[in-house]
Design an enzyme around this catalytic site. Structure first.
Site, PDB file in Angstrom:
ATOM      1  N   LYS A 181       0.775 -29.747  21.111  1.00  0.00           N
ATOM      2  CA  LYS A 181      -0.548 -29.528  21.678  1.00  0.00           C
ATOM      3  C   LYS A 181      -1.555 -29.450  20.540  1.00  0.00           C
ATOM      4  CE  LYS A 181      -3.228 -26.132  22.747  1.00  0.00           C
ATOM      5  NZ  LYS A 181      -4.566 -26.774  22.567  1.00  0.00           N
ATOM      6  N   GLU A 257       1.880 -19.604  10.854  1.00  0.00           N
ATOM      7  CA  GLU A 257       0.941 -19.582   9.731  1.00  0.00           C
ATOM      8  C   GLU A 257      -0.398 -19.172  10.319  1.00  0.00           C
ATOM      9  OE1 GLU A 257       0.912 -23.124   7.335  1.00  0.00           O
ATOM     10  OE2 GLU A 257       3.096 -23.310   7.409  1.00  0.00           O
ATOM     11  N   CYS A 291      -7.741 -21.703   5.807  1.00  0.00           N
ATOM     12  CA  CYS A 291      -7.193 -20.345   5.812  1.00  0.00           C
ATOM     13  C   CYS A 291      -6.931 -19.827   4.403  1.00  0.00           C
ATOM     14  CB  CYS A 291      -5.913 -20.283   6.640  1.00  0.00           C
ATOM     15  SG  CYS A 291      -4.613 -21.392   6.060  1.00  0.00           S
TER      16      CYS A 291
END
Length: 486
Positions: A181, A257, A291
């Site tokens: 997805k 993560e 990130c």
């Protein structure tokens, strides 16, 4: 999907080797964040589409894919990487349209790294060995590695193709099948990758793609599906917690993560020119939507004023604007929703008495698109939400420190533990400080330098498990110990 078109680009699901509409024909708009224009529609999937995809993946798991040798899978992975390289210009354009990032960045980092992910694991999977032990003259014990099964891959929007390939390559390399997805904001390159997988010889049903949303939609259906054996997720901690709760009924393997609020620690003995050059990147690359960005900057007091002067000057030189223009350094944030969220933190900083040294507003002359000037904030204490929470935009805070122990305490004073950067020319200090920072990856005098064999992942709210090299292969396999009596 007419991905070579300069007009409407429509994205369909990819299930059992075919592009298909949603069962109820529902779609949603795909918005170009740089222009706020609709660039196409996306099929909106849910439980039915996920059920179809999982069924196809289960059949494929026990079909011809099961008997393809490791060497043959390696060749397929390499072919996928080759095809990504061949379509680099097209994929970079799609990535820029979806995310708002500069086209030059997509060409330099996102697409080459996506190809390399497949090339790396194509080589790596045929070099692995398993444990074997002889127990005196009684028995031989050896490990047998098999696929974990059907894997759900839920990927983020900031580095869509790069991070999808980082998960899909070892997943396929170990003989699994996948239900993917993509983030609803960035469907284009994931859809194009399905074409590439089919052309590369991946059997029907091995790779499946369902577009849609998270809660009460395709994401939730993947998380709770009893026939999905493992989930690899990259995103924010709140979503990770929701997936963990949904997945608990069927005890799936999980690899996470998650976010980061990463410290960038600068000691006065470091080379400030080198520091500034890298810190500009670690603060504002990809609009700060990475990130690993060092969003909390701590500078030893003797270098603090000089650092700020140079850092602000270089930041003001960054070119903000059209992602397709040559020389653009900073593009648009990914969506209106995210743009408003990032701006809300700038308002919080002002309410907390911060000083905005540069940025903090929409650039002049850019009335359309979700653009925000790179923003440097000072004057906040460690309890401000802007210091404690992940903003995930081109916004950094800068604070002075006096003592090594002080900055270590501040760096670790967070729920996150993804990465950290340390700048010093003192070798003993580098080791000493690095050993005390609570983060999964720690750079010294560099940033974003990766060897894909090494462990990657976060502590605390920044993730579960590690990826990279054997760590990735361990997640995508189950080990059996076989004992043969002599």
């Amino acid at each position: 999907m007419p991905i070579n078109s300069n007009r409407t680009i429509n994205c369909l699901h990819f299930i059992n080797g075919q592009f298909v509409e949603s069962d109820n024909k529902r779609t949603f708009d795909n918005i170009n964040p740089a222009t706020e224009e609709v660039i196409g529609t996306v099929a909106e999937g849910g439980k039915k589409e996920v059920d179809y995809a999982v069924s196809a993946a289960k059949r494929a798991l026990n079909g011809p894919w099961k008997n393809i040798t490791l060497t043959e899978r390696s060749k397929i992975l390499r072919r996928i990487g080759d095809l990504i390289q061949e379509r680099q210009d097209e994929l970079a354009r799609l990535e820029s349209l979806d995310t708002g990032k500069p086209l030059s960045l997509a060409k330099k980092i996102d697409i080459p790294r996506a190809a390399y992910n497949f090339h790396f694991f194509a080589d790596y999977i045929i070099s692995i060995t398993n444990e074997a032990y002889q127990q005196d003259d009684q028995a031989i014990h050896y490990a047998h590695r098999r696929p974990v099964g059907v894997v759900g891959i839920i990927k983020p929007w900031n580095l869509p193709l790069l991070l999808l390939t980082w998960k899909l390559a070892p997943c396929l390399g170990m003989g699994n099948t996948a239900v993917i997805k993509p983030a609803e904001w960035t469907p284009l390159t994931a859809t194009a990758l399905m074409e590439i997988c089919k052309e590369a010889g991946v059997p029907d049903g091995v790779v499946n793609l369902v577009h849609g949303f998270g809660p009460n939609s395709a994401g939730a259906a993947i998380a709770e599906h009893p026939d999905i054996d493992a989930i690899s997720f990259i995103g924010e901690p709140g979503t990770g917690a929701a997936i963990m709760k949904a997945a608990s009924n069927s005890l799936k393997k999980l690899s996470y993560e998650l976010g980061g609020k990463n410290p960038n620690i600068i000691f006065a003995d470091s080379d400030l020119d080198e520091v500034i050059e890298t810190t500009i990147k670690s603060s504002f690359i990809n609009q700060g939507e990475v990130c690993l960005c060092g969003s909390r900057i701590y500078v030893e007091r003797p270098a603090y004023e000089e650092f700020l002067e140079k850092f602000v000057k270089k930041t003001k030189e960054l070119k903000i604007g059209d992602p397709f223009e040559n020389g653009t350094d900073v593009g648009a944030l990914v969506s209106k929703e995210h743009y408003e969220r990032v701006n809300s933190y700038i308002d919080i900083a002002k309410q907390d008495g911060a000083e905005i040294l540069t940025g903090g507003k929409r650039p002049d002359g850019l009335d359309k698109g979700y653009y925000l000037e790179p923003t440097i904030i000072t004057g906040l204490d460690r309890n401000s939400r802007c210091v404690r929470e992940e903003i995930f935009g081109p916004v950094v805070t800068v604070s002075p420190f006096d003592m090594e122990e002080e900055v270590i305490a501040q760096a670790n004073d967070t729920h996150y533990g993804l990465s950290a950067t340390i700048w010093t020319n003192n070798l003993r200090r580098a080791h000493r400080v690095a050993h005390q920072i609570e983060a999964g990856i720690i750079w010294v005098n560099t940033w974003f330098l990766r060897d894909l064999r090494t462990p990657f992942g976060g502590m605390k709210h920044s993730g579960i498990g590690r990826t990279g090299g054997m760590h990735s292969l361990d997640f995508y396999t189950e080990l059996s110990n076989i004992t043969i009596k002599l």
